[in-house]
Scaffold this active site. Structure first.
Site, PDB file in Angstrom:
ATOM      1  N   THR A 141       0.812  -1.213   0.000  1.00  0.00           N
ATOM      2  CA  THR A 141       0.000   0.000   0.000  1.00  0.00           C
ATOM      3  C   THR A 141       0.854   1.275   0.000  1.00  0.00           C
ATOM      4  O   THR A 141       2.033   1.255   0.353  1.00  0.00           O
ATOM      5  CB  THR A 141      -0.954   0.020   1.211  1.00  0.00           C
ATOM      6  OG1 THR A 141      -0.193   0.029   2.415  1.00  0.00           O
ATOM      7  CG2 THR A 141      -1.872  -1.182   1.197  1.00  0.00           C
ATOM      8  N   ASP A 142       0.203   2.366  -0.389  1.00  0.00           N
ATOM      9  CA  ASP A 142       0.870   3.674  -0.398  1.00  0.00           C
ATOM     10  C   ASP A 142       0.446   4.480   0.831  1.00  0.00           C
ATOM     11  O   ASP A 142      -0.235   3.965   1.719  1.00  0.00           O
ATOM     12  CB  ASP A 142       0.573   4.424  -1.700  1.00  0.00           C
ATOM     13  CG  ASP A 142      -0.904   4.729  -1.897  1.00  0.00           C
ATOM     14  OD1 ASP A 142      -1.693   4.614  -0.932  1.00  0.00           O
ATOM     15  OD2 ASP A 142      -1.278   5.086  -3.029  1.00  0.00           O
ATOM     16  N   ALA A 143       0.820   5.746   0.864  1.00  0.00           N
ATOM     17  CA  ALA A 143       0.510   6.603   2.011  1.00  0.00           C
ATOM     18  C   ALA A 143      -0.993   6.765   2.221  1.00  0.00           C
ATOM     19  O   ALA A 143      -1.437   7.054   3.337  1.00  0.00           O
ATOM     20  CB  ALA A 143       1.163   7.970   1.826  1.00  0.00           C
TER      21      ALA A 143
END
Length: 141
Positions: A21-23
């Site tokens: 996942t990203d931020a």
């Protein structure tokens, strides 16, 4: 041992890990490509053609030559996904896959059209797909 015939479609389960996942807490876009790569690789392995076998015994590798991807919905941490792969077309030196990633609610996360080219492992030059591999996929393409 002769490899099995390829099924018309192949399903590969994927769980989204935190590292995917990203931020924003959703799967980072390039990780969908990794999920699709794993599904294509595992399909080949399931019918008797591991990447190691292809390189060492057949003297070939498959590389992505073209891809068109459409993102439809985000996937999130800990979600269970399924990558479905089908062969749309097979040419002398390439395979064209349709791949779709869905979640456990059967919602489409993304789909892609992926062309993989067959190359000589030693020279990275295009070559014909070996007959035994073509025969295995013949009924699906």
């Amino acid at each position: 041992m002769r490899p099995e015939s390829a099924p018309d479609e192949f399903h590969w389960p994927v769980r989204v890990y935190y590292e995917d996942t990203d931020a924003g807490g959703v799967v980072y876009h390039s990780n969908y490509l990794k999920f699709m790569e794993r599904a294509r690789t595992e399909w080949l392995r399931a019918i008797g053609f591991s990447q190691q076998y292809l390189r060492e015994k057949e003297g070939i590798i498959f590389v992505v030559a073209d891809m068109n991807i459409r993102f439809r919905k985000p996937a999130v941490f800990d979600e269970e996904l399924t990558v479905t792969s089908t062969i749309k077309d097979m040419n002398a030196a390439s395979l064209n896959f349709n791949q779709t990633i869905t979640n456990s609610r059967a919602e489409t996360i993304c789909n892609a059209n992926v062309t993989v080219a067959c190359l000589e492992a030693a020279t990275f030059r295009p070559c014909r797909i070996p007959d035994n591999i073509k025969e295995t996929f013949h009924h699906v393409a």
